[in-house]
Design a protein around this motif. Structure first.
Motif, PDB file in Angstrom:
ATOM      1  N   ASP A 229       0.844  -1.194   0.000  1.00 45.97           N
ATOM      2  CA  ASP A 229       0.000   0.000   0.000  1.00 45.97           C
ATOM      3  C   ASP A 229       0.881   1.246   0.000  1.00 45.97           C
ATOM      4  N   THR A 230       0.247   2.379  -0.252  1.00 47.02           N
ATOM      5  CA  THR A 230       0.961   3.650  -0.182  1.00 47.02           C
ATOM      6  C   THR A 230       1.222   4.017   1.271  1.00 47.02           C
ATOM      7  N   ILE A 231       2.451   4.364   1.569  1.00 48.92           N
ATOM      8  CA  ILE A 231       2.785   4.822   2.916  1.00 48.92           C
ATOM      9  C   ILE A 231       2.227   6.228   3.108  1.00 48.92           C
ATOM     10  N   GLN A 232       1.448   6.398   4.170  1.00 51.57           N
ATOM     11  CA  GLN A 232       0.907   7.707   4.497  1.00 51.57           C
ATOM     12  C   GLN A 232       1.603   8.230   5.748  1.00 51.57           C
ATOM     13  N   LEU A 233       1.882   9.515   5.759  1.00 51.14           N
ATOM     14  CA  LEU A 233       2.577  10.117   6.885  1.00 51.14           C
ATOM     15  C   LEU A 233       1.571  10.841   7.778  1.00 51.14           C
ATOM     16  N   PRO A 234       1.299  10.286   8.970  1.00 48.74           N
ATOM     17  CA  PRO A 234       0.364  10.952   9.881  1.00 48.74           C
ATOM     18  C   PRO A 234       1.011  12.164  10.543  1.00 48.74           C
ATOM     19  N   TYR A 235       0.278  12.856  11.366  1.00 46.95           N
ATOM     20  CA  TYR A 235       0.739  13.999  12.148  1.00 46.95           C
ATOM     21  C   TYR A 235       0.867  15.262  11.293  1.00 46.95           C
ATOM     22  N   LEU A 236       1.460  15.149  10.083  1.00 48.39           N
ATOM     23  CA  LEU A 236       1.690  16.320   9.257  1.00 48.39           C
ATOM     24  C   LEU A 236       0.387  16.969   8.804  1.00 48.39           C
ATOM     25  N   ASP A 237      -0.644  16.144   8.585  1.00 50.84           N
ATOM     26  CA  ASP A 237      -1.902  16.702   8.085  1.00 50.84           C
ATOM     27  C   ASP A 237      -2.546  17.628   9.112  1.00 50.84           C
ATOM     28  N   LYS A 238      -2.557  17.226  10.378  1.00 51.25           N
ATOM     29  CA  LYS A 238      -3.158  18.064  11.408  1.00 51.25           C
ATOM     30  C   LYS A 238      -2.235  19.202  11.839  1.00 51.25           C
ATOM     31  N   LYS A 239      -0.941  18.962  11.805  1.00 51.76           N
ATOM     32  CA  LYS A 239       0.020  19.971  12.252  1.00 51.76           C
ATOM     33  C   LYS A 239       0.234  21.055  11.199  1.00 51.76           C
ATOM     34  N   PHE A 240       0.409  20.657   9.948  1.00 48.98           N
ATOM     35  CA  PHE A 240       0.756  21.612   8.897  1.00 48.98           C
ATOM     36  C   PHE A 240      -0.253  21.633   7.746  1.00 48.98           C
ATOM     37  N   ASN A 241      -1.361  20.930   7.902  1.00 48.63           N
ATOM     38  CA  ASN A 241      -2.351  20.825   6.829  1.00 48.63           C
ATOM     39  C   ASN A 241      -1.715  20.235   5.570  1.00 48.63           C
ATOM     40  N   LEU A 242      -0.758  19.337   5.777  1.00 47.71           N
ATOM     41  CA  LEU A 242      -0.029  18.714   4.677  1.00 47.71           C
ATOM     42  C   LEU A 242      -0.344  17.223   4.616  1.00 47.71           C
ATOM     43  N   LYS A 243      -0.921  16.801   3.510  1.00 44.51           N
ATOM     44  CA  LYS A 243      -1.167  15.381   3.291  1.00 44.51           C
ATOM     45  C   LYS A 243      -0.129  14.872   2.304  1.00 44.51           C
ATOM     46  N   THR A 244       0.576  13.814   2.686  1.00 43.97           N
ATOM     47  CA  THR A 244       1.615  13.301   1.808  1.00 43.97           C
ATOM     48  C   THR A 244       1.799  11.806   2.012  1.00 43.97           C
ATOM     49  N   GLY A 245       2.301  11.149   1.002  1.00 35.96           N
ATOM     50  CA  GLY A 245       2.549   9.714   1.055  1.00 35.96           C
ATOM     51  C   GLY A 245       3.380   9.286  -0.137  1.00 35.96           C
ATOM     52  N   PHE A 246       3.807   8.024  -0.141  1.00 32.61           N
ATOM     53  CA  PHE A 246       4.628   7.514  -1.237  1.00 32.61           C
ATOM     54  C   PHE A 246       4.564   5.995  -1.239  1.00 32.61           C
ATOM     55  N   GLN A 247       5.003   5.412  -2.345  1.00 31.19           N
ATOM     56  CA  GLN A 247       5.025   3.956  -2.468  1.00 31.19           C
ATOM     57  C   GLN A 247       6.258   3.366  -1.787  1.00 31.19           C
ATOM     58  N   SER A 248       7.419   3.938  -2.075  1.00 30.39           N
ATOM     59  CA  SER A 248       8.656   3.447  -1.459  1.00 30.39           C
ATOM     60  C   SER A 248       9.768   4.474  -1.631  1.00 30.39           C
TER      61      SER A 248
END
Length: 650
Positions: A229-248
């Motif tokens: 699955d795509t790796i999603q990075l938590p914390y950043l979305d609530k802290k910086f309004n940044l949603k990000t992720g990647f495959q590898s």
């Protein structure tokens, strides 16, 4: 009497006995020495960081083995920072004798590191405060400093490691995330890691596997999701309004070594299917399928540089960057970027999805190459170097995407966006009675606006390098975006084809569309200026010069005198706040009059007007519907999308 040879042997025997005795004594009293070391560390923690270090049990196992139980590090009046139930390690005895700690084996069973921040502060504040240390005039050697730091850090990485039940926790004002290391093992230079990541309504497993040799300073690691699955990075979305992720992510460190006084760092990193979503970047997800960075860093005594043999690849776009920082007598920052010859279509199809949505579906033929050179000396800011050059070969757009630049040549409907709301439609063409052809607009107004907004409009190809240089210098000096370098071409593209959203996406699209519009000669300069005069905002719900001349003066644009044209040119940056420039319907405020006088002198100097042009230059006389606004307090001074070159335009 002993011979000289016998004396030497005797001395060696005595030295050996003393050394052996020292080792025996060290072995016999090693736990006592360990207790004193721990006591000193505890005292330092309490003195420098207001933290209490406690260890329930600490003892040697053999000559180099160490075992600790119930380790805690608790800041004063704050949550526990570190807790480890059991820790076993081995250190190199001979390195330990000379004060160099190098871990050989490490076992950790249960524990955590937690960073907590709340309204009262954080439990790691003390470690972030800069300590006032005595310094001399000795210059820092960057290469030696970085080499020493990296050596000390890598020496703390064991060659044999087994960790289980250990977690890294973050609690930032109630925004929590936990990284639980269910498996972390390094054996025979092979690293295997499983991390269970949990946050509010989120749970995912991550893995880091590969080759790691901390002693030889080499690594080849892959960071991925075991379930594909795509790796999603938590914390950043609530802290910086940044949603990000990647495959590898793939990380490779090939070389980290000193050579002839310089530190060399070589390797590469790559990422697949990177997704980023932030309102300052774009209005939708930005996706990069494949990106790779082959780096060759060189750190010398007084400089750091990314060598020009390094490469950055973004899908099919390859470029060669050079970045350097030198600190001899002056601080000098340099950047060079080269994109070797490539096809235009490969470039378009390689652009990140979502970042250039107006280019999606666009097709082109021909080739191009590109070169950028930037250099800044902090002691000689006005000598800044900024050179940007694109070399086209048969470059031509064969199919447009969402932004059809050809529409500017015919009649079209324009709708301004104000605070995210589309305004009334304006027909740009003959069917609109307020539309004014360029030859029916007062030449004084054309000269005033061009002098104020873009003096070289008819000679440049969308951009003014000198303006970019001045803008960069001012922004660096003020440490903020205090000035931009927007031309009329850029203002026109932004208004007609793009939106007012202040995003990186819009700015990048603006730059590329301006280049295409100007360098493919899609429209004449005269038509571009004509459209500009007929769409820009000139007051509250006033769009285009036809409406503006009646709103202020009850005139047609052709009959405007110099004073009236100076007024109209002056309010373009803040059209809704035009009242702030006037004392009354016939008199400018002092600052506005000074601006008008300066503009007038400039036009005289450039022979754009003569003394005879000022004959009949009567008082301003705001006689149209705008007069009623002069009796009201200004309520909105929203800056127009068409900003002057003296203001930042993003």
């Amino acid at each position: 009497m002993r011979t000289k040879k016998q004396k030497v042997f005797l001395l060696l025997k005595i030295s050996s006995i003393i050394l052996l005795l020292g080792i025996v004594l060290l072995f016999a009293f090693r736990n006592t020495i360990l207790e004193k070391v721990i006591h000193r560390i505890d005292a330092k923690m309490e003195r420098d960081y207001q933290c209490r270090l406690t260890i329930a049990k600490a003892e040697f196992q053999g000559l180099t083995g160490l075992e600790f139980q119930q380790i805690t590090l608790v800041p004063k009046n704050a949550d526990t920072l570190v807790r480890i139930d059991e820790l076993k390690t081995k250190v190199s005895f001979w390195k330990l004798l000379v004060g160099d700690i190098q871990l050989g084996k490490l076992e950790i069973n249960k524990g955590y590191i937690q960073l907590v921040k709340n309204k009262n502060g954080s439990n790691f504040d003390a470690f972030l405060r800069s300590k006032k240390e005595k310094t001399d005039n000795t210059e820092v050697n960057y290469a030696k400093l970085l080499n020493r730091l990296s050596s000390n850090l890598l020496d703390l990485v064991p060659t044999d490691m087994h960790v289980k039940g250990f977690a890294f926790k973050i609690n930032d004002q109630g925004n929590k995330v936990v990284f639980d290391f269910t498996k972390l093992a390094l054996a025979d230079k092979k690293l295997n890691t499983l991390i269970q990541v949990t946050s509010d309504g989120f749970s995912q497993e991550w893995a880091i596997n590969g080759f790691a040799d901390p002693r030889d300073r080499k690594a080849d690691l892959e960071f991925f999701n075991p379930k594909s699955d795509t790796i999603q990075l938590p914390y950043l979305d609530k802290k910086f309004n940044l949603k990000t992720g990647f495959q590898s992510i793939h990380f490779n460190l090939e070389n980290l070594s000193m050579d002839s006084g310089d530190l060399h760092i070589d390797g590469y990193s790559s990422i697949q299917n990177l997704m980023v979503n932030h309102p300052k970047i774009a209005s939708k997800d930005v996706v990069i399928k494949n990106a790779r960075f082959d780096y060759r860093w060189i750190v010398g005594p007084r400089f750091m540089a990314l060598d020009s043999t390094s490469t950055v690849q973004l899908n099919n776009i390859k470029c060669q960057p050079y970045v350097s920082y030198t600190h001899e007598t002056d601080k000098i920052y340099a950047l060079k970027l080269a994109i070797p010859k490539m096809t235009a279509n490969d470039f378009i199809t390689s652009l990140p999805t979502g970042l250039f949505r107006h280019f999606e579906g666009m097709e082109a033929k021909g080739n191009f190459s590109y070169a950028l050179h930037f250099e800044y000396n902090d002691h000689k800011p006005n000598d800044i170097i900024f050179e940007s050059k694109l070399n086209p070969e048969g470059l031509k757009i064969t199919k447009y995407g969402e932004a059809d630049l050809n529409k500017i040549n015919g009649e079209f409907i324009y709708r301004a966006i104000d605070n995210g709301v589309a305004q009334r439609p304006i027909v740009v063409g003959a069917s609109n009675p307020n539309f004014t052809p360029l030859d029916q607009i007062s030449p004084y107004l054309q000269k005033c606006v061009l002098t104020s907004e873009d003096p070289s409009f008819f000679t440049h190809r969308g951009f003014i390098n000198s303006a970019f240089k001045q803008s960069i210098v001012k922004n660096i000096k003020t440490k903020k975006f205090a000035r931009g370098a927007s031309t009329i071409s850029m203002q026109l593209v932004k208004n007609v084809f793009l939106t007012r959203e202040k995003t990186l996406s819009r700015k990048l699209e603006e730059i590329l569309l301006v280049y295409i519009l100007e360098n493919n000669r899609i429209s004449s300069k005269e038509r571009m200026l004509e459209v500009y005069f007929n769409i820009i905002e000139w007051g509250p719900n006033v769009y285009g010069i036809g409406e503006a001349s009646r709103f202020y003066f009850n005139k047609i644009p052709q009959d405007l005198n110099v004073n009236q044209c100076l007024f109209l040119a002056g309010i373009i940056p803040k059209p809704k706040g035009f009242m702030s420039r006037l004392e009354n319907s016939e008199t400018f405020k002092p600052y506005a009059q000074q601006h008008n006088d300066f503009l007038m002198r400039l036009m005289f100097k450039r022979n754009l007007i003569t003394e005879t042009d000022t004959i009949g230059n009567f008082a301003l006389d705001i006689s149209g519907p705008a007069k009623m606004y002069l009796k009201q307090k200004p309520v909105n001074t929203t800056t127009n999308d068409s900003l002057s070159l003296e203001e930042f335009d993003f």
